[in-house]
Structure formats: structure tokens, C-alpha cells
Design a protein around this motif. Structure first.
Motif, mmCIF file in Angstrom:
data_model
loop_
_atom_site.group_PDB
_atom_site.id
_atom_site.type_symbol
_atom_site.label_atom_id
_atom_site.label_comp_id
_atom_site.label_asym_id
_atom_site.label_seq_id
_atom_site.Cartn_x
_atom_site.Cartn_y
_atom_site.Cartn_z
ATOM 1 N N ASP A 83 0.894 -1.185 0.008
ATOM 2 C CA ASP A 83 0.128 -0.066 -0.151
ATOM 3 C C ASP A 83 0.842 1.229 -0.073
ATOM 4 N N ASP A 84 2.259 1.192 -0.121
ATOM 5 C CA ASP A 84 3.216 2.432 0.188
ATOM 6 C C ASP A 84 4.507 1.794 -0.254
ATOM 7 N N GLU A 85 5.257 2.479 -0.867
ATOM 8 C CA GLU A 85 6.604 2.074 -1.224
ATOM 9 C C GLU A 85 7.617 1.935 0.006
ATOM 10 N N TYR A 86 7.432 2.870 0.825
ATOM 11 C CA TYR A 86 8.350 2.935 2.072
ATOM 12 C C TYR A 86 7.528 2.528 3.338
ATOM 13 N N ASP A 87 6.639 3.290 3.617
ATOM 14 C CA ASP A 87 5.822 3.122 4.864
ATOM 15 C C ASP A 87 4.555 2.353 4.656
ATOM 16 N N PHE A 88 4.907 1.139 4.585
ATOM 17 C CA PHE A 88 3.444 0.241 4.057
ATOM 18 C C PHE A 88 2.949 -0.160 5.415
ATOM 19 N N GLU A 89 1.733 -0.562 5.248
ATOM 20 C CA GLU A 89 0.899 -1.091 6.391
ATOM 21 C C GLU A 89 0.438 -2.515 6.024
ATOM 22 N N ASN A 90 0.101 -2.566 4.685
ATOM 23 C CA ASN A 90 -0.073 -4.032 4.190
ATOM 24 C C ASN A 90 0.655 -4.343 2.808
ATOM 25 N N TYR A 91 0.942 -5.645 2.987
ATOM 26 C CA TYR A 91 1.835 -6.007 1.602
ATOM 27 C C TYR A 91 1.595 -7.410 1.428
ATOM 28 N N ILE A 92 2.098 -7.849 0.296
ATOM 29 C CA ILE A 92 2.024 -9.113 -0.021
ATOM 30 C C ILE A 92 3.474 -9.480 -0.943
ATOM 31 N N LEU A 93 3.853 -10.689 -0.335
ATOM 32 C CA LEU A 93 5.068 -11.261 -1.096
ATOM 33 C C LEU A 93 5.085 -12.708 -1.512
ATOM 34 N N LEU A 94 5.081 -12.710 -2.694
ATOM 35 C CA LEU A 94 5.026 -14.176 -3.409
ATOM 36 C C LEU A 94 6.093 -14.393 -3.941
ATOM 37 N N GLN A 95 6.786 -15.725 -3.718
ATOM 38 C CA GLN A 95 8.072 -16.126 -4.243
ATOM 39 C C GLN A 95 8.155 -17.748 -4.550
ATOM 40 N N GLN A 96 8.906 -17.698 -5.628
ATOM 41 C CA GLN A 96 9.243 -19.302 -5.853
ATOM 42 C C GLN A 96 10.581 -19.626 -6.397
ATOM 43 N N SER A 97 11.246 -20.563 -5.909
ATOM 44 C CA SER A 97 12.415 -21.007 -6.457
ATOM 45 C C SER A 97 12.342 -21.761 -7.983
ATOM 46 N N PHE A 98 12.984 -21.506 -8.815
ATOM 47 C CA PHE A 98 13.234 -22.167 -10.106
ATOM 48 C C PHE A 98 13.205 -23.648 -10.020
ATOM 49 N N SER A 99 13.621 -24.287 -8.886
ATOM 50 C CA SER A 99 13.898 -25.756 -9.029
ATOM 51 C C SER A 99 13.881 -26.081 -7.333
ATOM 52 N N PHE A 100 13.615 -27.101 -6.936
ATOM 53 C CA PHE A 100 13.535 -27.542 -5.641
ATOM 54 C C PHE A 100 14.541 -28.618 -5.264
ATOM 55 N N SER A 101 15.223 -28.664 -4.241
ATOM 56 C CA SER A 101 16.246 -29.798 -3.734
ATOM 57 C C SER A 101 15.205 -30.783 -3.028
ATOM 58 N N GLU A 102 15.792 -31.970 -2.782
ATOM 59 C CA GLU A 102 15.105 -32.948 -1.827
ATOM 60 C C GLU A 102 14.914 -32.478 -0.682
ATOM 61 N N GLN A 103 15.895 -31.747 -0.072
ATOM 62 C CA GLN A 103 15.466 -31.067 1.227
ATOM 63 C C GLN A 103 13.972 -30.227 1.080
ATOM 64 N N ASP A 104 13.993 -29.224 0.210
ATOM 65 C CA ASP A 104 12.659 -28.495 0.012
ATOM 66 C C ASP A 104 11.629 -29.741 -0.098
ATOM 67 N N LYS A 105 11.549 -30.575 -0.829
ATOM 68 C CA LYS A 105 10.413 -31.548 -0.955
ATOM 69 C C LYS A 105 10.288 -32.045 0.317
ATOM 70 N N GLN A 106 11.074 -32.639 1.153
ATOM 71 C CA GLN A 106 10.799 -33.391 2.465
ATOM 72 C C GLN A 106 10.309 -32.436 3.440
ATOM 73 N N THR A 107 10.497 -30.976 3.380
ATOM 74 C CA THR A 107 10.089 -30.319 4.451
ATOM 75 C C THR A 107 8.864 -29.261 3.990
ATOM 76 N N GLY A 108 8.361 -29.893 2.700
ATOM 77 C CA GLY A 108 7.222 -29.031 2.221
ATOM 78 C C GLY A 108 7.203 -27.722 1.707
ATOM 79 N N MET A 109 8.553 -27.373 1.338
ATOM 80 C CA MET A 109 8.794 -26.299 1.055
ATOM 81 C C MET A 109 9.078 -25.969 -0.540
#
Length: 127
Positions: A28-54
Motif C-alpha cells: 500500500d506504500d513503497e516505504y511506509d507500508f502497512e499492508n503488503y503481499i510477497l509471493l516467491q518461488q524457486s526455479f527448482s527444488f532440492s530434495e530437502q525442499d520436498k521433504q520439508t514441504g517447501m
């Protein structure tokens, strides 16, 4: 079931080749935000990522205490809004986050990276 709504004034998009991830952000603001969403994903996943649900998208709203992997069951992109439909088995009573993007100029790559992160869970109604 609850819905969080806010109006974004900033939309960012990043494809990080060095650390191998896509990321989009809305706030809701570039610097002084109250509300934000961050959405991220790796290009690929390791075995550990898969085992931990990440081995899926990372979704964060208004703080790391409100973050989870693979929580968005659907993302609906419209001309003036983005709706994140959430898995209430993970979020409790938070069912949706609706972000008004009517006055946001998204960075180049925003829609493309959103598609890369969400895959077939993205419903693009902008056409």
C-alpha cells in the motif's frame, strides 16, 4: 471466513538469476507500508525442499508470522484486482486476500512472473 482487502500503490516483480527465484510484491506504500503481499518461488527444488514441504510458492502477508508455503489454492488476476484464495486448513479463518491494483503500474514481468509462480492455479481474467 475472513477476507483482508487493501489498495496497492506499488507492484514489484523480480526474476533473480543468481539466487534462482521469482518474486512479486504488492504494497500500500513503497516505504511506509502497512499492508503488503510477497509471493516467491524457486526455479527448482532440492530434495530437502520436498521433504520439508517447501517445494512450492511462498506467500507472506504483513509479516513473516503470516507466511506459509503452498497456501494459495487460486490466484485470480483481473484488470483492477488480484484475489488470493487461501487454503483455510493452513490459514484458519482467513479465506481470501483481495488487492485493489486499479492505480498500480506494475513492473515489467509482473504478470509473467505471477504465472511462473502460480502455474495452473492462476486465473488470468485480464483479456
Amino acid at each position: 471466513m475472513n477476507t483482508i482487502s487493501f489498495k496497492a500503490t506499488v507492484a514489484s516483480a523480480e526474476k533473480n538469476e543468481q539466487d534462482q527465484f521469482f518474486m512479486i510484491g504488492l504494497a500500500d506504500d513503497e516505504y511506509d507500508f502497512e499492508n503488503y503481499i510477497l509471493l516467491q518461488q524457486s526455479f527448482s527444488f532440492s530434495e530437502q525442499d520436498k521433504q520439508t514441504g517447501m517445494d512450492g510458492h511462498y506467500f507472506e502477508i504483513n509479516g513473516q508470522e503470516n507466511a506459509a508455503y503452498k497456501v494459495c489454492t487460486q490466484v485470480i488476476l483481473e484488470k483492477d484486482a488480484i484475489t488470493f484464495v487461501l487454503d483455510t486448513n493452513i490459514t484458519g479463518d482467513l479465506e481470501k486476500v483481495v488487492v485493489d491494483i486499479s492505480e498500480v503500474e506494475a513492473e515489467e514481468g509482473f504478470n509473467e512472473y505471477l504465472q511462473a509462480i502460480m502455474g495452473d492455479r492462476l486465473v488470468d481474467n485480464t483479456h
